[in-house]
Design a protein around this motif. Structure first.
Motif, PDB file in Angstrom:
ATOM      1  N   GLY A 175     -19.492  11.008  -9.746  1.00  0.00           N
ATOM      2  CA  GLY A 175     -20.763  10.535  -9.243  1.00  0.00           C
ATOM      3  C   GLY A 175     -20.751   9.706  -8.000  1.00  0.00           C
ATOM      4  N   THR A 176     -21.804   9.447  -7.450  1.00  0.00           N
ATOM      5  CA  THR A 176     -22.177   8.411  -6.407  1.00  0.00           C
ATOM      6  C   THR A 176     -22.871   7.407  -6.624  1.00  0.00           C
ATOM      7  N   LEU A 177     -22.239   6.427  -6.254  1.00  0.00           N
ATOM      8  CA  LEU A 177     -23.430   5.247  -6.802  1.00  0.00           C
ATOM      9  C   LEU A 177     -24.155   4.745  -5.558  1.00  0.00           C
ATOM     10  N   THR A 178     -25.507   4.638  -5.808  1.00  0.00           N
ATOM     11  CA  THR A 178     -26.610   4.492  -4.739  1.00  0.00           C
ATOM     12  C   THR A 178     -26.919   3.080  -4.680  1.00  0.00           C
ATOM     13  N   MET A 179     -27.762   2.579  -3.520  1.00  0.00           N
ATOM     14  CA  MET A 179     -27.937   1.204  -3.439  1.00  0.00           C
ATOM     15  C   MET A 179     -28.832   0.857  -4.485  1.00  0.00           C
ATOM     16  N   ALA A 180     -29.878   1.768  -4.992  1.00  0.00           N
ATOM     17  CA  ALA A 180     -30.872   1.632  -6.107  1.00  0.00           C
ATOM     18  C   ALA A 180     -29.959   1.028  -7.513  1.00  0.00           C
ATOM     19  N   ASP A 181     -28.880   1.923  -7.572  1.00  0.00           N
ATOM     20  CA  ASP A 181     -28.038   1.742  -8.903  1.00  0.00           C
ATOM     21  C   ASP A 181     -27.189   0.277  -8.746  1.00  0.00           C
ATOM     22  N   LEU A 182     -26.928   0.080  -7.489  1.00  0.00           N
ATOM     23  CA  LEU A 182     -26.144  -1.303  -7.343  1.00  0.00           C
ATOM     24  C   LEU A 182     -27.081  -2.375  -7.818  1.00  0.00           C
ATOM     25  N   GLU A 183     -28.337  -2.440  -7.349  1.00  0.00           N
ATOM     26  CA  GLU A 183     -29.335  -3.324  -7.352  1.00  0.00           C
ATOM     27  C   GLU A 183     -29.602  -3.682  -9.167  1.00  0.00           C
ATOM     28  N   GLN A 184     -29.508  -2.560  -9.706  1.00  0.00           N
ATOM     29  CA  GLN A 184     -29.580  -2.685 -11.270  1.00  0.00           C
ATOM     30  C   GLN A 184     -28.143  -3.489 -11.988  1.00  0.00           C
ATOM     31  N   LEU A 185     -27.042  -3.055 -11.313  1.00  0.00           N
ATOM     32  CA  LEU A 185     -25.742  -3.277 -12.008  1.00  0.00           C
ATOM     33  C   LEU A 185     -25.389  -4.822 -11.687  1.00  0.00           C
ATOM     34  N   VAL A 186     -25.405  -5.013 -10.300  1.00  0.00           N
ATOM     35  CA  VAL A 186     -24.779  -6.568  -9.981  1.00  0.00           C
ATOM     36  C   VAL A 186     -25.758  -7.794 -10.276  1.00  0.00           C
ATOM     37  N   THR A 187     -24.999  -8.587 -10.843  1.00  0.00           N
ATOM     38  CA  THR A 187     -25.741  -9.989 -10.792  1.00  0.00           C
ATOM     39  C   THR A 187     -25.239 -10.802  -9.669  1.00  0.00           C
ATOM     40  N   ARG A 188     -26.038 -11.102  -8.683  1.00  0.00           N
ATOM     41  CA  ARG A 188     -25.536 -12.086  -7.530  1.00  0.00           C
ATOM     42  C   ARG A 188     -25.434 -13.495  -7.809  1.00  0.00           C
ATOM     43  N   SER A 189     -24.574 -14.203  -7.284  1.00  0.00           N
ATOM     44  CA  SER A 189     -24.395 -15.806  -7.576  1.00  0.00           C
ATOM     45  C   SER A 189     -25.295 -16.085  -6.566  1.00  0.00           C
ATOM     46  N   ILE A 190     -25.544 -17.509  -6.806  1.00  0.00           N
ATOM     47  CA  ILE A 190     -26.558 -18.292  -5.864  1.00  0.00           C
ATOM     48  C   ILE A 190     -26.117 -18.081  -4.196  1.00  0.00           C
ATOM     49  N   GLU A 191     -24.823 -18.152  -4.186  1.00  0.00           N
ATOM     50  CA  GLU A 191     -24.099 -18.153  -2.742  1.00  0.00           C
ATOM     51  C   GLU A 191     -24.443 -16.854  -2.209  1.00  0.00           C
ATOM     52  N   GLN A 192     -24.170 -15.737  -2.714  1.00  0.00           N
ATOM     53  CA  GLN A 192     -24.618 -14.484  -2.486  1.00  0.00           C
ATOM     54  C   GLN A 192     -26.150 -14.143  -2.178  1.00  0.00           C
ATOM     55  N   ASN A 193     -27.007 -14.770  -3.103  1.00  0.00           N
ATOM     56  CA  ASN A 193     -28.645 -14.866  -2.673  1.00  0.00           C
ATOM     57  C   ASN A 193     -28.772 -15.672  -1.341  1.00  0.00           C
ATOM     58  N   ILE A 194     -28.127 -16.696  -1.295  1.00  0.00           N
ATOM     59  CA  ILE A 194     -28.544 -17.382   0.036  1.00  0.00           C
ATOM     60  C   ILE A 194     -27.981 -16.586   1.361  1.00  0.00           C
ATOM     61  N   PHE A 195     -27.043 -15.731   1.133  1.00  0.00           N
ATOM     62  CA  PHE A 195     -26.609 -14.805   2.282  1.00  0.00           C
ATOM     63  C   PHE A 195     -27.818 -13.898   2.678  1.00  0.00           C
ATOM     64  N   GLN A 196     -28.231 -13.248   1.626  1.00  0.00           N
ATOM     65  CA  GLN A 196     -29.297 -12.376   1.725  1.00  0.00           C
ATOM     66  C   GLN A 196     -30.535 -12.880   1.879  1.00  0.00           C
ATOM     67  N   LEU A 197     -30.616 -14.184   1.533  1.00  0.00           N
ATOM     68  CA  LEU A 197     -32.039 -14.781   2.110  1.00  0.00           C
ATOM     69  C   LEU A 197     -32.066 -15.108   3.705  1.00  0.00           C
ATOM     70  N   ILE A 198     -31.090 -15.569   4.002  1.00  0.00           N
ATOM     71  CA  ILE A 198     -30.734 -15.710   5.471  1.00  0.00           C
ATOM     72  C   ILE A 198     -30.891 -14.382   6.441  1.00  0.00           C
ATOM     73  N   GLU A 199     -30.221 -13.399   5.733  1.00  0.00           N
ATOM     74  CA  GLU A 199     -30.344 -12.022   6.237  1.00  0.00           C
ATOM     75  C   GLU A 199     -31.804 -11.677   6.456  1.00  0.00           C
ATOM     76  N   HIS A 200     -32.553 -11.880   5.410  1.00  0.00           N
ATOM     77  CA  HIS A 200     -34.130 -11.303   5.458  1.00  0.00           C
ATOM     78  C   HIS A 200     -34.711 -12.425   6.483  1.00  0.00           C
ATOM     79  N   ILE A 201     -34.288 -13.512   6.642  1.00  0.00           N
ATOM     80  CA  ILE A 201     -34.866 -14.420   7.577  1.00  0.00           C
ATOM     81  C   ILE A 201     -34.699 -13.849   9.238  1.00  0.00           C
TER      82      ILE A 201
END
Length: 339
Positions: free
Chosen positions: A201-227
């Protein structure tokens, strides 16, 4: 020899009589031990053929005696000797005295039925020591250091291949961003992804969003990326989620400041001509974190990053002194940053 060379030799059936595996990637050290064990010892023989010692409790001469003793009921044996701090410059707190001359003598004529694997939880060995020089000359040193950003992405893809599935384009990088750079943690997440994707099989981005629990540090990475990408709606949604999870605003500010400090250091050192690998060593972060920070820092001038760090220090003071509501202060900072 480097880690890849050691693995290639083992796969070809070529073995060193002694290995000294050291470095910050304990997962790679364990993987090399397992690779040697799989190549040399049948599963049903491991109780007799694999011997493990802790060198904070056992003198090195006992390891040599074990290596020189004929194996029982098996053709070859492996001796794993952990915490070999005497190869480093660190002071040993234990009461065990190691006669390293015994190891030096053994290296001149090692037993052909034994392989000794010393493991050292240290980034560097003390190359001033005679025994370390001797082992280096014998090509017995195997550094297990952090993978570069590109090597890490390739490693994740290779682990997926071994598990008989694949990542859609960009998903492997996103997995690293969400999970962090610990190989042990990544392996567990890849196992989870393999079960979800299924064989072939092939894992998509939508699949990953369901599967992986992000740590607060990784959420901060993503928050800054959005900014950085001026994606305000996503940034404020992520901030709201962090606050809903009862994350302390001062902790969020601290982590944002940490990421901007890394961005400032990366940009400054890049302008001085340092490579990403050199920067990672200089500021003591993983090369993948340098790669991410470099991409984010491209949107800012160096003096702007310095200004943002001053703003964060000021906001931290205002929050801690009660001069501003913590959540309001965070929201205002993000709005200013986006503008």
């Amino acid at each position: 020899m480097d880690y890849k060379s050691a693995i290639r030799q083992i796969n070809k059936g070529q073995f060193q009589p002694v290995y000294v595996c050291y470095g910050s990637e304990s997962f790679l050290i364990q993987e090399l031990v397992e690779k040697l064990t799989d190549k040399l010892v049948e599963p049903e023989h491991r109780a007799f053929a694999v011997n493990k010692y802790d060198l904070t409790e056992t003198p090195v001469e006992t390891i040599i005696e074990e290596a020189e003793t004929l194996p029982f009921m098996v053709p070859r044996k492996i001796i794993v000797a952990s915490r070999a701090l005497f190869f480093t410059g660190a002071k040993e707190s234990g009461k065990i005295e190691h006669k390293l001359d015994r190891l030096t003598e053994y290296m001149k004529s090692p037993a052909d039925f034994s392989i000794i694997i010393f493991t050292v939880d240290a980034d560097k060995l003390d190359e001033r020591k005679k025994i370390v020089k001797s082992l280096k000359d014998a090509d017995a040193l195997v550094p297990c250091t952090m993978l570069s950003a590109d090597e890490l992405t390739h490693w994740v893809g290779h682990e997926a291949e071994k598990a008989d599935f694949s990542f859609a384009p960009g998903v492997a990088d996103q997995l690293i961003l969400y999970t962090g750079t610990s190989l042990q943690t990544l392996v567990k997440e890849i196992e989870k992804c393999a079960l979800f994707a299924g064989k072939g099989g092939t894992l998509t981005m939508a699949d990953l969003e369901q599967l992986v629990t992000r740590s607060i540090e990784q959420n901060i990475f993503q928050l800054i990326e959005h900014i950085v990408q001026v994606q305000l709606e996503q940034a404020f949604t992520m901030l709201a989620e962090l606050l809903r999870r009862k994350e302390e605003p001062i902790k969020i500010i601290m982590l944002i400041a940490r990421q901007f400090r890394i961005m400032f250091q990366v940009k400054d050192l890049t302008q001085q001509g340092y490579s990403q690998q050199q920067i990672a060593s200089q500021i003591s972060v993983h090369p993948y974190a340098v790669k991410i920070a470099a991409g984010q820092a491209n949107r800012f001038e160096l003096n702007k990053l310095a200004h943002i760090l001053r703003q964060l220090a000021d906001l931290d003071f205002q929050m801690k002194s009660g001069k501003i509501d913590k959540v309001l202060g965070l929201e205002m900072f993000l709005l200013k940053l986006a503008s």
